[in-house]
Write a protein that holds these residues in place. Sequence first.
Motif, PDB file in Angstrom:
ATOM      1  N   LEU A   3       0.825  -1.205   0.000  1.00 20.78           N
ATOM      2  CA  LEU A   3       0.000   0.000   0.000  1.00 20.78           C
ATOM      3  C   LEU A   3       0.862   1.258   0.000  1.00 20.78           C
ATOM      4  CD1 LEU A   3      -2.822  -0.980   2.533  1.00 20.78           C
ATOM      5  CD2 LEU A   3      -3.043  -0.691   0.063  1.00 20.78           C
ATOM      6  N   VAL A   4       1.892   1.276   0.822  1.00 17.36           N
ATOM      7  CA  VAL A   4       2.798   2.431   0.869  1.00 17.36           C
ATOM      8  C   VAL A   4       3.543   2.568  -0.457  1.00 17.36           C
ATOM      9  CG1 VAL A   4       4.829   3.392   2.010  1.00 17.36           C
ATOM     10  CG2 VAL A   4       3.018   2.348   3.372  1.00 17.36           C
ATOM     11  N   GLY A   5       3.982   1.450  -1.030  1.00 15.57           N
ATOM     12  CA  GLY A   5       4.687   1.512  -2.307  1.00 15.57           C
ATOM     13  C   GLY A   5       3.809   2.049  -3.417  1.00 15.57           C
ATOM     14  N   GLY A   6       2.546   1.623  -3.470  1.00 16.27           N
ATOM     15  CA  GLY A   6       1.639   2.156  -4.478  1.00 16.27           C
ATOM     16  C   GLY A   6       1.399   3.643  -4.306  1.00 16.27           C
ATOM     17  N   ALA A   7       1.258   4.117  -3.051  1.00 13.75           N
ATOM     18  CA  ALA A   7       1.061   5.544  -2.799  1.00 13.75           C
ATOM     19  C   ALA A   7       2.291   6.359  -3.183  1.00 13.75           C
ATOM     20  CB  ALA A   7       0.718   5.762  -1.320  1.00 13.75           C
ATOM     21  N   VAL A   8       3.470   5.846  -2.878  1.00 14.71           N
ATOM     22  CA  VAL A   8       4.711   6.543  -3.243  1.00 14.71           C
ATOM     23  C   VAL A   8       4.848   6.648  -4.756  1.00 14.71           C
ATOM     24  CG1 VAL A   8       7.236   6.373  -3.176  1.00 14.71           C
ATOM     25  CG2 VAL A   8       5.907   5.962  -1.107  1.00 14.71           C
ATOM     26  N   CYS A   9       4.534   5.578  -5.468  1.00 12.55           N
ATOM     27  CA  CYS A   9       4.608   5.612  -6.940  1.00 12.55           C
ATOM     28  C   CYS A   9       3.623   6.624  -7.511  1.00 12.55           C
ATOM     29  CB  CYS A   9       4.321   4.221  -7.508  1.00 12.55           C
ATOM     30  SG  CYS A   9       5.632   3.012  -7.214  1.00 12.55           S
ATOM     31  N   PHE A  10       2.432   6.722  -6.914  1.00  7.14           N
ATOM     32  CA  PHE A  10       1.453   7.695  -7.395  1.00  7.14           C
ATOM     33  C   PHE A  10       1.947   9.125  -7.169  1.00  7.14           C
ATOM     34  CE2 PHE A  10      -2.240  10.440  -6.705  1.00  7.14           C
ATOM     35  CZ  PHE A  10      -2.915  10.254  -7.899  1.00  7.14           C
ATOM     36  N   VAL A  11       2.532   9.391  -6.010  1.00  6.42           N
ATOM     37  CA  VAL A  11       3.064  10.734  -5.722  1.00  6.42           C
ATOM     38  C   VAL A  11       4.200  11.076  -6.688  1.00  6.42           C
ATOM     39  CG1 VAL A  11       4.261  12.126  -3.997  1.00  6.42           C
ATOM     40  CG2 VAL A  11       2.349  10.683  -3.315  1.00  6.42           C
ATOM     41  N   LEU A  12       5.074  10.104  -6.979  1.00  8.49           N
ATOM     42  CA  LEU A  12       6.151  10.346  -7.938  1.00  8.49           C
ATOM     43  C   LEU A  12       5.594  10.622  -9.330  1.00  8.49           C
ATOM     44  CD1 LEU A  12       8.772   7.624  -6.892  1.00  8.49           C
ATOM     45  CD2 LEU A  12       8.911  10.094  -6.542  1.00  8.49           C
ATOM     46  N   ALA A  13       4.525   9.916  -9.705  1.00  7.70           N
ATOM     47  CA  ALA A  13       3.913  10.165 -11.015  1.00  7.70           C
ATOM     48  C   ALA A  13       3.364  11.585 -11.099  1.00  7.70           C
ATOM     49  CB  ALA A  13       2.808   9.146 -11.270  1.00  7.70           C
ATOM     50  N   VAL A  14       2.769  12.077 -10.001  1.00  7.68           N
ATOM     51  CA  VAL A  14       2.259  13.450  -9.989  1.00  7.68           C
ATOM     52  C   VAL A  14       3.399  14.453 -10.102  1.00  7.68           C
ATOM     53  CG1 VAL A  14       1.019  15.157  -8.613  1.00  7.68           C
ATOM     54  CG2 VAL A  14       0.206  12.799  -8.690  1.00  7.68           C
ATOM     55  N   LEU A  15       4.487  14.210  -9.386  1.00  5.88           N
ATOM     56  CA  LEU A  15       5.614  15.140  -9.406  1.00  5.88           C
ATOM     57  C   LEU A  15       6.339  15.145 -10.747  1.00  5.88           C
ATOM     58  CD1 LEU A  15       7.116  14.450  -5.847  1.00  5.88           C
ATOM     59  CD2 LEU A  15       5.641  16.339  -6.550  1.00  5.88           C
ATOM     60  N   LEU A  16       6.401  14.000 -11.421  1.00  6.16           N
ATOM     61  CA  LEU A  16       7.129  13.903 -12.680  1.00  6.16           C
ATOM     62  C   LEU A  16       6.254  14.169 -13.907  1.00  6.16           C
ATOM     63  CD1 LEU A  16       9.227  10.665 -11.987  1.00  6.16           C
ATOM     64  CD2 LEU A  16      10.022  13.033 -11.904  1.00  6.16           C
ATOM     65  N   PHE A  17       4.968  14.379 -13.693  1.00  3.81           N
ATOM     66  CA  PHE A  17       4.054  14.496 -14.825  1.00  3.81           C
ATOM     67  C   PHE A  17       4.411  15.679 -15.723  1.00  3.81           C
ATOM     68  CE2 PHE A  17       0.175  15.851 -16.946  1.00  3.81           C
ATOM     69  CZ  PHE A  17      -0.300  14.654 -17.444  1.00  3.81           C
ATOM     70  N   GLY A  18       4.667  16.838 -15.112  1.00  2.00           N
ATOM     71  CA  GLY A  18       4.964  18.021 -15.920  1.00  2.00           C
ATOM     72  C   GLY A  18       6.230  17.886 -16.741  1.00  2.00           C
ATOM     73  N   VAL A  19       7.259  17.269 -16.153  1.00  2.00           N
ATOM     74  CA  VAL A  19       8.533  17.113 -16.867  1.00  2.00           C
ATOM     75  C   VAL A  19       8.430  16.064 -17.970  1.00  2.00           C
ATOM     76  CG1 VAL A  19      10.962  16.516 -16.582  1.00  2.00           C
ATOM     77  CG2 VAL A  19       9.783  17.802 -14.794  1.00  2.00           C
ATOM     78  N   CYS A  20       7.756  14.947 -17.685  1.00  2.00           N
ATOM     79  CA  CYS A  20       7.720  13.828 -18.632  1.00  2.00           C
ATOM     80  C   CYS A  20       6.718  14.022 -19.765  1.00  2.00           C
ATOM     81  CB  CYS A  20       7.405  12.531 -17.888  1.00  2.00           C
ATOM     82  SG  CYS A  20       8.623  12.074 -16.653  1.00  2.00           S
ATOM     83  N   THR A  21       5.764  14.922 -19.613  1.00  2.00           N
ATOM     84  CA  THR A  21       4.753  15.135 -20.652  1.00  2.00           C
ATOM     85  C   THR A  21       4.884  16.501 -21.297  1.00  2.00           C
ATOM     86  OG1 THR A  21       3.162  15.943 -19.002  1.00  2.00           O
ATOM     87  CG2 THR A  21       3.150  13.584 -19.489  1.00  2.00           C
ATOM     88  N   ARG A  22       6.044  17.095 -21.167  1.00  2.00           N
ATOM     89  CA  ARG A  22       6.252  18.412 -21.769  1.00  2.00           C
ATOM     90  C   ARG A  22       6.177  18.338 -23.285  1.00  2.00           C
ATOM     91  NH1 ARG A  22      11.240  21.127 -19.224  1.00  2.00           N
ATOM     92  NH2 ARG A  22       9.813  20.909 -17.443  1.00  2.00           N
ATOM     93  N   ASN A  23       6.709  17.253 -23.854  1.00  2.00           N
ATOM     94  CA  ASN A  23       6.617  17.007 -25.297  1.00  2.00           C
ATOM     95  C   ASN A  23       5.905  15.674 -25.486  1.00  2.00           C
ATOM     96  OD1 ASN A  23       8.154  19.347 -26.048  1.00  2.00           O
ATOM     97  ND2 ASN A  23       9.988  18.239 -25.393  1.00  2.00           N
ATOM     98  N   PRO A  24       4.575  15.664 -25.457  1.00  2.00           N
ATOM     99  CA  PRO A  24       3.845  14.394 -25.431  1.00  2.00           C
ATOM    100  C   PRO A  24       3.870  13.630 -26.720  1.00  2.00           C
ATOM    101  CG  PRO A  24       2.317  16.234 -25.592  1.00  2.00           C
ATOM    102  CD  PRO A  24       3.675  16.821 -25.398  1.00  2.00           C
ATOM    103  N   SER A  25       4.145  14.261 -27.845  1.00  2.00           N
ATOM    104  CA  SER A  25       4.119  13.549 -29.121  1.00  2.00           C
ATOM    105  C   SER A  25       5.253  12.562 -29.187  1.00  2.00           C
ATOM    106  CB  SER A  25       4.207  14.522 -30.286  1.00  2.00           C
ATOM    107  OG  SER A  25       5.406  15.278 -30.212  1.00  2.00           O
TER     108      SER A  25
END
Length: 515
Positions: A242-264
Motif C-alpha cells: 500500500l505504501v509503495g503504491g502511494a509513493v509511486c502515485f506521488v512520484l507520477a504526480v511530481l514527474l508528470f509536468g517534466v515527462c509530458t512536456r513534449n507528449p508527441s
Amino acid sequence: MLRGVLALLERSLRVDARSWQVHLARLGLMAAIYISLSYAFTRAGMFGAPGLRFFQANLYLNLAFMTLLGVGFFSTAITEEKEEDTLGLMQMAGIGPLGILLGKIGGRLFQALLLIAVQYPFTLLAVTMGGVTPGQVSAAYIGLTAYMLLLAGYGLLCSTFSPRSRSAGTWMILGILVYVIVPYACSETLRYLASRSLLTAGTTFHSSLLWVSSISVFLQTGEILTSSYGQSPWSVQAMSNLVGGAVCFVLAVLLFGVCTRNPSTEAASRGLLTRQRGAFRWFSPGRPKINPFIWKDFHFVAGGVAMVLVRIAFYVLLFFGCWSLAWFWWSSSRDLTRFWQEVMAVYQVLLLVLVTWEVSLIAARSLHDEVRGQTLAALVMLPESVPFVVYSKFAGALVAVLPGALCLAAASLLTLGGLYNTGEFLEEAAGWFFLAHFLVVPHLAAVLALSLRWGAVPLAIGGAIGSLVGWVSLFEANHVSRNGGFVWVGTFFTLAVCIVCHFLVVYRVTRLAER
C-alpha cells in the motif's frame, strides 16, 4: 479540477462498460474460479481438504491474472494519450496533473478491484468445504488488494515517464521481476545462513532480510496457505505494498509536468546505433536488398542486427547464470551428469518461457504498429496478396528470435539421459500437450493485437494458462494417463486453434484495411 476528474472517470467507466473485452475478462475469471472448484473436488478424494485445494488454486490464478492485468492495463493509462496526442487537449481544458492521473487510473483501478470483490463470496465456499479459516481468506484478499494497488501505482508511474506503451510495459515487467526475485533471494539467503548458524536473530542484517522477504505477495500467499497461519491480515506485505503504491502515485504526480512536456511520440526507430559511422555502420539497416517487408520488420520492429547481438549475449549470460546458481547455491548433487541435467533443465524452462514471450511480443508489435500508424490500407493496395504481406512481416520480425530458438534447440540436444531427457519428454503425449500451449500464445497475441489497444500479449498468456488449467482439470477428473488418447485430443485441438488464428489474422487485416 474535481469536475475534470469526474468527467474522465465517468468516460472511462462508460467505455469499459460497453467494451466486450472487459466483460470477457470477467467471464474468464469466473471460469477460472469454476475450474479451481472442479480441480479441488477431483483432488479431494486423494488428498482431502477440498476447501484448501480450491482456495490455493484460486489464489494462484488470481496472482497470475493480476500480474498480467497490471502489465497490459495499468501501464498504458497515460502513454495511450501520448500516442494519440490528446494530453495537450486535457491540459487546455484546465485539468491539472493530479486530475488527469486520478481520472485515467481511477476507472481502471475500480474495474480491477471489482474483479477481486466479485470473487470474495465464492471464495468463502472454501471455508465450508474445509481446510481454510475465515482469517486466511481475509488475509489473502487484503494482500491481493494491496498488490493490485501497488501494480496500479507503479504502472501509472511507468506510463508517466515512458514515451510509448511498449517501453512502459517493459519497465513494468522489469519492476515485477525485481519484486519477485529480490524477496525470494533474501528469503533463500536467510534460510541458508540460518541453517548453518551464520546469522544471529535480532541483528540489523537479519531484520532487513526478514523484512524484504516479507513484502512479496507470492511468498506471503504460501505462508497464508499453511494450516498454522493465525496472524493479522494487515501483514508487512499488505502495508508495504500500500505504501509503495502511494509513493509511486506521488512520484507520477511530481514527474508528470517534466515527462509530458513534449507528449508527441517520435518516429519509428531503426534500432540501436543506426546513425553511427565507422565500425558501427554494420548496424545500419541501409537499403532493402531482400523482400522489403522482411527488411522493414527486421530493422524497425525487431531492432536489427544490434538487437540480435544483444539477445545472443543475454542468452549466453543466462546459461552462465543458471550454471553459477546450480554450482554455488541450490544443487545438492555431486554427480556431474545429474548436475548437468539440473542446469540444462532450468535453462530449457527459462528459454521456453522467454522465447515464447519474445515471439508473442514481436508478432503483436508487428501488426499493432501497422494498425496504430493506419498503414494497413496502403499495404493491402500493394500488388501482393494479404497472406504474402502478413507472413513476410512475421518472417522479418521473427528472424531476430533465432538466437533464443537456436539456444533452446542446442540445450535440448545437449541434455543427457535421465529425468530431464528431452526425448523422453517428447515421447509422452503430455510433453506435446504443454508445447502446444506454448505455441498458442504468439498466435493469440497476433489475433488480439488487431482488436485491442493494449494487453494483447498478457491476455494471450492468460488465455493459454486458462486453457492449460482447464484441460489438466478435465484430465484429472477423468483419470486420464499422461499418454492417454484424450491428451492427444487436447493437443490437436490446441494446434487447431493455432491454424484458426492464421485465418483470423488475414481476415482481420483485410477488414481493418477496408475501413
